[in-house]
Enzyme design. Structure first.
Site, PDB file in Angstrom:
ATOM      1  NE  ARG A 104      -4.463   1.826   1.853  1.00  0.00           N
ATOM      2  CZ  ARG A 104      -4.310   2.334   0.819  1.00  0.00           C
ATOM      3  NH1 ARG A 104      -5.251   2.310  -0.206  1.00  0.00           N
ATOM      4  NH2 ARG A 104      -3.026   3.044   0.685  1.00  0.00           N
ATOM      5  CG  ASP A 112      -5.038   4.856   3.061  1.00  0.00           C
ATOM      6  OD1 ASP A 112      -5.301   4.431   4.112  1.00  0.00           O
ATOM      7  OD2 ASP A 112      -3.950   5.411   2.774  1.00  0.00           O
ATOM      8  CB  CYS A 152      -1.024  -0.183   1.118  1.00  0.00           C
ATOM      9  SG  CYS A 152      -0.257   0.014   2.794  1.00  0.00           S
TER      10      CYS A 152
END
Ligand code: 4NP
Length: 149
Positions: free
Chosen positions: A15, A120, A9
């Protein structure tokens, strides 16, 4: 068969560590790591609110530490899995000549969700929503790896 899977990420504190943690809990036979396309959080543990949301699902992220994605990762892993289109572009920009390592979106493995990226949670603050999607997708990824030869 053991696969080497890298989750990527932007910051490597929300994440991708969550995806690594959820995937290794589900499919511990594979080798996993995660990385960020940025170097903003190198050495940091996963973000506190994400660790807490994951812990509530029996997913322990406490041993993970952020690092930056590097071109060499194309040689170290069989599959690289990004969370959004920016991640994929930043990963592909470092692809070494001759490397054919697949780079996929995590949401490719959860087509029934209709999602085309993992939003996100560092910005949305929806850590549980991100984990719901991540858990669906790592289940699909584990199934995909089982049915590959
Ligand atoms: P991640 O989230 O890419 O899921 O780890 C982020 C974490 C931190 C920042 C950006 C995204 N940041 O700007 O510090």
């Amino acid at each position: 068969m053991t696969h080497r899977i890298l989750f990527v990420c932007l910051g490597n504190i929300c994440r991708s560590p969550a995806a690594e943690g959820a995937f290794r809990a589900r499919a511990p036979q594979h080798q996993t790591d995660s990385a960020g396309t940025s170097g903003w959080h190198i050495g940091d543990p996963p973000y506190g609110p994400m660790q807490k949301a994951a812990r509530a699902r029996d997913i322990d992220l406490s041993d993970l530490r952020a690092r930056q994605f590097v071109a060499e990762d194309f040689h170290r892993f069989d599959l690289i899995v990004g969370m959004d289109a920016d991640n994929i572009a930043n990963i592909e920009a470092l692809r070494p000549g001759g490397s054919d390592t697949p780079v996929r979106l995590l949401t490719d493995f959860a087509p029934h969700t209709g999602a085309d990226h993992v939003p996100d949670p560092y910005y949305t603050r929806d850590f549980d929503g991100a984990l719901d999607l991540i858990e669906e997708a790592v289940e699909g990824l584990a199934l995909h790896l089982r049915t590959q030869h």
